[in-house]
Design a protein around this motif. Structure first.
Motif, PDB file in Angstrom:
ATOM      1  N   ILE A 420       1.093  -0.985  -0.635  1.00  0.00           N
ATOM      2  CA  ILE A 420      -0.299  -0.183   0.507  1.00  0.00           C
ATOM      3  C   ILE A 420       0.545   1.033  -0.003  1.00  0.00           C
ATOM      4  O   ILE A 420       0.346   2.080  -0.718  1.00  0.00           O
ATOM      5  CB  ILE A 420      -0.999  -0.429   0.873  1.00  0.00           C
ATOM      6  CG1 ILE A 420      -2.187  -0.885   1.041  1.00  0.00           C
ATOM      7  CG2 ILE A 420      -1.967   1.238   1.440  1.00  0.00           C
ATOM      8  CD1 ILE A 420      -2.573  -1.663   2.144  1.00  0.00           C
ATOM      9  N   GLY A 421       2.109   1.033   0.890  1.00  0.00           N
ATOM     10  CA  GLY A 421       2.895   2.325   1.028  1.00  0.00           C
ATOM     11  C   GLY A 421       3.177   2.811  -0.583  1.00  0.00           C
ATOM     12  O   GLY A 421       3.767   3.382  -1.174  1.00  0.00           O
ATOM     13  N   LYS A 422       3.820   1.575  -0.974  1.00  0.00           N
ATOM     14  CA  LYS A 422       4.660   1.669  -2.094  1.00  0.00           C
ATOM     15  C   LYS A 422       3.812   2.343  -3.474  1.00  0.00           C
ATOM     16  O   LYS A 422       3.927   3.291  -4.608  1.00  0.00           O
ATOM     17  CB  LYS A 422       5.007   0.056  -3.154  1.00  0.00           C
ATOM     18  CG  LYS A 422       5.885   0.153  -4.274  1.00  0.00           C
ATOM     19  CD  LYS A 422       5.778  -1.488  -4.478  1.00  0.00           C
ATOM     20  CE  LYS A 422       7.095  -1.626  -3.698  1.00  0.00           C
ATOM     21  NZ  LYS A 422       7.776  -3.385  -3.786  1.00  0.00           N
ATOM     22  N   VAL A 423       2.177   2.147  -3.282  1.00  0.00           N
ATOM     23  CA  VAL A 423       1.034   2.198  -4.498  1.00  0.00           C
ATOM     24  C   VAL A 423       1.125   4.163  -4.338  1.00  0.00           C
ATOM     25  O   VAL A 423       1.185   4.850  -5.026  1.00  0.00           O
ATOM     26  CB  VAL A 423       0.121   1.413  -4.028  1.00  0.00           C
ATOM     27  CG1 VAL A 423      -1.153   2.134  -4.893  1.00  0.00           C
ATOM     28  CG2 VAL A 423       0.334   0.564  -4.952  1.00  0.00           C
ATOM     29  N   LEU A 424       1.278   4.373  -3.078  1.00  0.00           N
ATOM     30  CA  LEU A 424       0.879   5.402  -2.622  1.00  0.00           C
ATOM     31  C   LEU A 424       2.033   6.289  -3.347  1.00  0.00           C
ATOM     32  O   LEU A 424       2.101   8.142  -3.260  1.00  0.00           O
ATOM     33  CB  LEU A 424       0.079   5.957  -1.378  1.00  0.00           C
ATOM     34  CG  LEU A 424      -0.865   5.278  -0.691  1.00  0.00           C
ATOM     35  CD1 LEU A 424      -0.890   5.111   1.026  1.00  0.00           C
ATOM     36  CD2 LEU A 424      -1.468   5.881  -1.154  1.00  0.00           C
ATOM     37  N   ARG A 425       3.551   5.781  -2.744  1.00  0.00           N
ATOM     38  CA  ARG A 425       4.778   6.596  -3.614  1.00  0.00           C
ATOM     39  C   ARG A 425       4.193   7.340  -4.713  1.00  0.00           C
ATOM     40  O   ARG A 425       4.481   8.092  -5.071  1.00  0.00           O
ATOM     41  CB  ARG A 425       5.849   5.820  -2.806  1.00  0.00           C
ATOM     42  CG  ARG A 425       6.139   6.240  -0.669  1.00  0.00           C
ATOM     43  CD  ARG A 425       7.146   5.641  -1.076  1.00  0.00           C
ATOM     44  NE  ARG A 425       8.338   4.463  -1.827  1.00  0.00           N
ATOM     45  CZ  ARG A 425       7.208   3.232  -0.652  1.00  0.00           C
ATOM     46  NH1 ARG A 425       7.131   3.799   0.783  1.00  0.00           N
ATOM     47  NH2 ARG A 425       7.874   1.900  -1.044  1.00  0.00           N
ATOM     48  N   GLN A 426       4.318   5.841  -5.426  1.00  0.00           N
ATOM     49  CA  GLN A 426       3.925   6.039  -6.884  1.00  0.00           C
ATOM     50  C   GLN A 426       2.797   7.559  -7.135  1.00  0.00           C
ATOM     51  O   GLN A 426       2.853   8.178  -8.453  1.00  0.00           O
ATOM     52  CB  GLN A 426       4.025   4.839  -7.620  1.00  0.00           C
ATOM     53  CG  GLN A 426       4.635   3.603  -7.135  1.00  0.00           C
ATOM     54  CD  GLN A 426       4.482   1.996  -8.433  1.00  0.00           C
ATOM     55  OE1 GLN A 426       3.840   2.367  -8.217  1.00  0.00           O
ATOM     56  NE2 GLN A 426       5.479   1.313  -8.165  1.00  0.00           N
ATOM     57  N   MET A 427       2.140   7.783  -6.590  1.00  0.00           N
ATOM     58  CA  MET A 427       1.242   8.086  -6.963  1.00  0.00           C
ATOM     59  C   MET A 427       0.880   9.632  -6.288  1.00  0.00           C
ATOM     60  O   MET A 427       0.458  10.653  -6.111  1.00  0.00           O
ATOM     61  CB  MET A 427       0.246   7.979  -6.157  1.00  0.00           C
ATOM     62  CG  MET A 427      -1.111   6.328  -6.896  1.00  0.00           C
ATOM     63  SD  MET A 427      -1.193   6.604  -8.849  1.00  0.00           S
ATOM     64  CE  MET A 427       0.162   5.564  -9.489  1.00  0.00           C
TER      65      MET A 427
END
Length: 658
Positions: A420-427
């Protein structure tokens, strides 16, 4: 006549065990407690319904052998190495502290050194059988406190082997530990190692080739009993031999089959073991000296709660999780009966102390199923009284979280939380992780990640990471009780917060929603949908029909939630298009000229005739994407259209002129 008498004893024994186990199961208590009660009731100090006590004890000895064999089988050297840090640190602190406190208390009571030492060893242990069963039933084995309890219990099981060897030394019986005895033991260990390394695998392969399950089981049983006999002949214990046999088989390719074959026998003989231990308890001691027995039991349980908490604190877990560990492993274990009996035979204990200790052990085991359901609430209340004051976080944490606004707080740094953290960073969306495993926080810091150490159930910590200014809270933790408290605390602090929670079971949806969660994703339900999708694709069901079935199931299942966690409402507008249609998946090439352009700009429908019904991005499907959605690297388009139209769309995405 003798055979009929023993058969009569077995019938009484198993009949009473069945009745008590059923009764205790209906009362939501562990069947092990029912077996103990059976032994106390039918034993020589109870109704004296069993005449062949010695025969029952021999069968119980087999139960101990099989229990230690399966523990060795589940250990394996590789597994020990994987959790060696947690096992050594937590286990050493708990066992050493408990043994020293009990030893000091026994010495203050005027008991001899050897008696105090034997009591310290025996009472330092907890019940692996009861605790693991209750943790598995509650779905808590993968929680922070569950893993810590497991590490401590495994360390205790290992220490049983050393305690069994140390007791004769404590009693001054060193003839078995002479130079010759040590040489025999060393030769035995070396021979077992060589056999397990070079002889065991070929032997088992040869047995497997016969395709005879009966021969395989007999071979395993012969290995267990044979190794136990060899170790006993070398001056060591039967239990040590069984453990070594399990450890040797754990490294083989057939360990899972061995375990599945042995477990039914182990459970049956283990029931006999608990019954035989209950038969040793003199109920007259409980009746005549119950205030002293209850007082000693309460004192011992308090000591073990403190030492278990201290062991968990070594790993830098928050106080609540550490207290939970102590409240779970506070009882005395099944191997304590074995050590106590061995100490009695060696003359380290006299009969009154032996009987008093057995009564204390039995009471602590009976109390375990009563206390464990209440442990989370007790731990939370005590942690609240001694919780850390606000502002105790490091200056770096205060600096990095002080100006956050509109961010996402992610509780848990496991696989789900990290993704989830990785997805948020990419966004490019701000996020902060909370994690109560100090070792995980340390590893994350070394890797350059920003993770705040602390308990997501703490209102103080939530305030420190800006819960009042946060846009959302994601709870990706495995602890059911902590999940409920975190939702309640977050909702009280920020009524407008969007709370997304992950849970294991569908049965918890209504409860977590009533506490304030906006959306709850149950692993159990979502996994069933994924399994169904794979199965339908295997049977060549059109993708459109598959998507419609899954969407309808989601809408039906989540309809009672405040904000349904189902596909967007506009999905229903084109479900009729999907039904019976053939969806084609087309990955967007990394060098596509369509990247970073919106669907309206590309206008695939006008240029090629296909319709984009979905975009798969970072393992998440965006149903019915709007015209303003921009394509990104790694996207996969879900297209509906005639085969020649889909081919044209593929050419367009690759940059080829139409």
């Amino acid at each position: 006549m003798t055979d009929l008498s023993f058969l009569n004893d077995l019938l009484i024994l198993f009949g009473m065990a069945l009745a008590n186990a059923f009764l205790f199961a209906r009362l939501k208590q562990s069947p092990m407690v029912g077996y103990l009660a059976t032994g106390i009731l039918i034993g020589p100090y109870g109704l004296h319904l069993i005449e062949g006590v010695h025969e029952v004890e021999v069968m119980a000895e087999i139960g101990v052998i099989l229990l230690l064999f399966t523990i060795g089988l589940e250990f394996s050297f590789s597994r020990i190495l994987r959790i060696k840090g947690l096992l050594l640190r937590c286990g050493t602190v708990q066992v050493l502290l408990t043994a020293l406190i009990v030893f000091a208390g026994a010495r203050l009571a005027g008991l001899p050194y050897e008696t105090a030492g034997a009591l310290g060893m025996a009472l330092a242990l907890s019940s692996t059988a009861i605790v693991l069963k209750l943790l598995l039933e509650g779905g808590e084995i993968d929680t922070a406190h569950g893993r810590t309890c497991l590490a401590i219990l495994l360390f205790q099981d290992l220490m049983v082997i050393f305690f069994l060897v140390a007791l004769p030394l404590l009693g001054g019986q060193t003839e078995g530990i002479s130079t010759l005895g040590l040489a025999k033991a060393a030769a035995l260990m070396g021979g077992l190692f060589l056999f397990s390394r070079y002889g065991l695998q070929p032997l088992l392969r040869g047995i497997i080739r016969t395709r005879s399950p009966e021969l395989f089981r007999l071979t395993v049983l012969a290995l267990v009993l044979g190794t136990a006999w060899v170790t006993a002949a070398a001056g060591l214990s039967l239990a040590l031999g069984a453990f070594l046999a399990g450890l040797a088989l754990a490294e083989s390719d057939y360990s899972h089959q061995v375990l599945s074959d042995v477990v039914p026998f182990r459970d049956t003989f283990l029931a006999l073991f608990f019954i035989s231990m209950g038969m040793l308890v003199d109920v007259r001691v409980l009746a005549e000296q119950w205030p002293l027995v209850l007082g000693l039991c309460a004192l011992l349980c308090l000591i073990k709660i403190i030492t278990g908490t201290a062991a968990a604190l070594v790993t830098r877990y928050p106080l609540r999780a550490a207290l939970l560990c102590g409240l779970i492993i506070f009882q005395v274990g099944e191997f304590s009966f074995v050590l106590m009996r061995q100490a009695l035979h060696l003359g380290l204990l006299d009969e009154p102390i032996y009987q008093m200790t057995l009564a204390v052990i039995a009471l602590s085991m009976v109390a375990t199923p009563l206390l464990m359901p209440r442990a989370p609430a007790i731990a939370a209340r005590i942690a609240g009284l001694f919780g850390r004051p606000a502002g105790e976080t490091s200056p770096e944490v205060r600096e990095r979280t002080g100006n956050l606004e509109g961010h996402v707080i992610i509780a848990g740094y496991g696989l789900s939380g990290r993704n989830i953290g990785k997805v948020l960073r990419q966004m490019h969306l701000p996020a902060v992780h909370l994690e109560m495993n100090g070792e995980a926080v340390r590893r994350a810091s070394k890797a350059g990640e920003f993770v705040v150490y602390g308990d997501a159930t703490s209102p103080t910590l939530l305030q420190e990471v800006g819960i009042m200014r946060a846009r959302a809270l994601v709870l990706a933790i495995n602890d059911p009780s902590a999940l409920a408290r975190a939702i309640r605390a977050a909702r009280d602090l920020n009524p407008e917060l969007y709370i997304l929670a992950r849970t294991r079971f569908v049965a918890e949806l209504d409860y977590l929603t009533s506490l304030g969660a906006d959306e709850v994703v149950p692993d159990e339900f979502e996994a069933s949908l994924q399994l169904s999708a794979f199965l339908l694709r295997r049977f060549s069901v059109p993708e459109g029909q598959t998507l419609k079935v899954l969407a309808n199931l989601r809408q039906e299942h989540y309809q009672d939630l405040r904000t349904p966690a189902s596909p967007p409402a506009n999905l229903s507008g084109y479900l009729s298009v999907l039904e019976g249609g053939k969806v084609e998946f087309q990955a967007v090439p990394d060098d596509s000229p369509c990247l970073h352009r919106s669907l309206a700009e590309i206008d695939l429908r006008r240029q090629t005739g296909v319709t984009v019904v979905g975009v798969i991005r970072h393992e998440r499907t965006i149903y019915g994407p709007g015209p303003g959605l921009h394509l990104e690297p790694g996207d996969t388009l879900m297209l509906i259209g005639e085969p020649e139209d889909v081919l044209q769309a593929r050419e367009l995405l690759h940059g080829h002129p139409l």
